[in-house]
Motif scaffolding. Structure first.
Motif, short mmCIF file in Angstrom:
data_model
loop_
_atom_site.label_atom_id
_atom_site.label_comp_id
_atom_site.label_asym_id
_atom_site.label_seq_id
_atom_site.Cartn_x
_atom_site.Cartn_y
_atom_site.Cartn_z
N VAL A 314 9.10 -11.15 0.25
CA VAL A 314 9.04 -12.34 -0.60
C VAL A 314 9.14 -13.60 0.26
CG1 VAL A 314 10.27 -13.64 -2.39
CG2 VAL A 314 9.93 -11.17 -2.64
N ILE A 315 9.96 -13.52 1.30
CA ILE A 315 10.12 -14.65 2.23
C ILE A 315 8.85 -14.85 3.05
CG2 ILE A 315 11.48 -15.54 4.16
CD1 ILE A 315 13.78 -13.76 3.17
N ASP A 316 8.35 -13.74 3.60
CA ASP A 316 7.18 -13.78 4.46
C ASP A 316 6.55 -12.40 4.45
OD1 ASP A 316 5.28 -13.84 6.45
OD2 ASP A 316 6.61 -14.55 8.03
N PRO A 317 5.29 -12.29 4.01
CA PRO A 317 4.64 -10.97 3.97
C PRO A 317 4.63 -10.25 5.32
CG PRO A 317 3.34 -12.60 2.77
CD PRO A 317 4.42 -13.35 3.47
N GLN A 318 4.77 -11.02 6.41
CA GLN A 318 4.75 -10.42 7.75
C GLN A 318 6.15 -10.26 8.34
OE1 GLN A 318 1.73 -9.41 8.77
NE2 GLN A 318 0.99 -10.27 6.83
N ALA A 319 7.19 -10.47 7.54
CA ALA A 319 8.55 -10.51 8.08
C ALA A 319 9.07 -9.14 8.52
CB ALA A 319 9.51 -11.10 7.06
N VAL A 320 8.65 -8.08 7.83
CA VAL A 320 9.28 -6.77 8.01
C VAL A 320 8.72 -6.04 9.23
CG1 VAL A 320 9.68 -4.51 6.97
CG2 VAL A 320 9.76 -6.57 5.56
N VAL A 321 9.64 -5.56 10.06
CA VAL A 321 9.29 -4.69 11.19
C VAL A 321 10.22 -3.49 11.16
CG1 VAL A 321 8.45 -6.58 12.62
CG2 VAL A 321 10.85 -5.89 12.78
N GLN A 322 9.83 -2.44 11.87
CA GLN A 322 10.65 -1.24 11.95
C GLN A 322 11.77 -1.46 12.95
OE1 GLN A 322 10.71 1.44 10.21
NE2 GLN A 322 11.52 3.14 11.42
N ALA A 323 13.01 -1.31 12.52
CA ALA A 323 14.15 -1.46 13.42
C ALA A 323 14.37 -0.16 14.19
CB ALA A 323 15.41 -1.81 12.63
N PRO A 324 14.67 -0.24 15.48
CA PRO A 324 15.00 0.98 16.23
C PRO A 324 16.36 1.51 15.85
CG PRO A 324 15.33 -0.95 17.60
CD PRO A 324 14.73 -1.44 16.33
#
Length: 396
Positions: A314-324
């Motif tokens: 919702v904040i940014d469509p590109q915000a999410v990444v996979q955390a190690p």
């Protein structure tokens, strides 16, 4: 106006004030269980915004907002600092000798504080609890105390963020399942009759026995424990002896045993002690094991993590990444033993220069990450309220 939009408006109007809170916290850090002035400061700000926080018996506090019916969504911030001498050169560097917010807890605390103050002016359709937890950096950590003090009563799910200086600001790292590891402390005392180095066959060689443990025990564990569990034994100290030609009577080893698997963590102690005995049996030495349980791994709930990821988009469509998956320990795990929830990695690297690491004296975070964290949590509140209205499976 929705909750996320309302919080956005509040942040825009109070940005300088929020940054000032963070800099005050950074400049006045306090060690675990000693966060008295920090607790006083948080209570003062919350009351200035019309809230009624509940102080814990020692340090730390929590505050409830919104309706009292139905399960609350909780957010946790840790408020303690580390015994590190700051070396950032910032204008607001720590004024406390040998104490520094080198793990981002000042950011976590400011995110939670700003969220509480912003939500105090929003129309909430679901109950919210914000927990300012003491003593995350020590064992046994403050999470267990907060639970004992009723911090999870009436809570349906709990969320947290952790600053990540290897992730660019604006990015939010999520991971289903284990995102941290259990961390136990092991100490082994080895004893023998002692003797002269010219006659090792007449005594138990303590130094040889200790060396055998260092080299053999980690290898044996790797053959007795599923390697997919991320189980790792590392020794940090070895002490014995007083002269090159004397076999000592005692010696000690200490280290950490970490695993990302909850079942392994709950069952590994007997196996560890069994293997110590097997390694030392041929040496003729005696031993004692001091095994201190630390914290379980943080196991992020799949549905809670999906909600967290959706809130981030919702904040940014590109915000999410996979955390190690991290081998570090984190006592947020204790909350997840009782209610579902998820912890995310909050990017705080400016994108310029080399990335840094936590628990380092020169750690500098990008303060724009505070607004990202506040907006993320506000979006979670909005989504949680929508799921509650729909009686979604996450709340069953």
């Amino acid at each position: 106006m929705g909750i996320t939009a309302s919080v956005d408006t509040w942040l825009l109007a109070h940005r300088e004030k929020v940054v000032g809170w963070r800099r005050h916290l950074h400049q006045h850090p306090e060690l675990s269980h000693l966060e008295q002035r920090t607790t006083d400061f948080l209570e003062m700000i919350l009351r200035e915004h019309g809230l009624e926080p509940h102080r814990f018996p020692g340090t730390g506090l929590m505050v409830d907002l919104g309706p009292t019916d139905g399960p609350r969504v909780a957010f946790r911030a840790d408020i303690d600092a580390l015994p590190i001498t700051e070396a950032t050169g910032l204008d607001f560097s720590s004024v406390e000798p040998g104490v520094m917010h080198a793990c981002g807890h000042d950011v976590h605390t400011t995110v939670a504080l700003a969220l509480a103050c912003a939500l105090s002016e929003a129309k909430l359709h679901t109950g919210v609890r914000i927990i300012f937890q003491p003593a995350e950096e020590v064992m046994e950590g403050g999470a267990s105390e907060v639970i004992e003090w009723g911090g999870l009563e009436g809570v349906g799910a709990i969320f947290a963020v952790h600053a990540e200086p290897k992730l660019r600001v604006g990015r939010i790292g999520v991971r289903t399942g284990a995102i941290t590891s259990a961390s136990d402390v092991v100490k082994i005392k080895v004893t023998g009759p002692g003797g002269h180095s010219s006659r090792p066959h007449l005594t138990g060689d303590v130094v040889y026995a200790l060396s055998s443990l260092v080299t053999t025990l980690p290898a044996l564990l790797s053959r007795r424990v599923d390697p997919r569990t991320g189980t790792v034994l590392v020794f940090g100290t070895i002490n014995s002896g007083y002269a090159p030609n004397a076999i000592p009577e005692t010696g000690t080893l200490s280290g950490t045993l970490r695993t990302a698997d909850l079942k392994t963590w709950r069952t590994i102690r007997p196996l560890f002690e069994e293997l110590v005995g097997q390694v030392l049996a041929p040496t003729g030495c005696n031993f004692e094991v001091d095994y201190t349980r630390g914290v379980p791994p943080v196991i992020n709930d799949d549905l809670a993590t999906a909600m967290l990821a959706d809130a981030a988009r919702v904040i940014d469509p590109q915000a999410v990444v996979q955390a190690p998956q991290s081998s570090g320990g984190e006592d947020f795990s204790w909350y997840l033993e009782h209610v579902p929830g998820s912890m995310a990695r909050l990017g705080c690297w400016s994108g310029e220069g080399t990335t840094q690491d936590l628990h380092q004296a020169d750690l500098v975070v990008d303060e724009r990450s505070i607004g990202v964290g506040v907006r993320l949590f506000a979006s979670v509140v909005e989504q949680y309220g929508a799921d509650a209205s729909a009686a979604g499976p996450f709340l069953d």
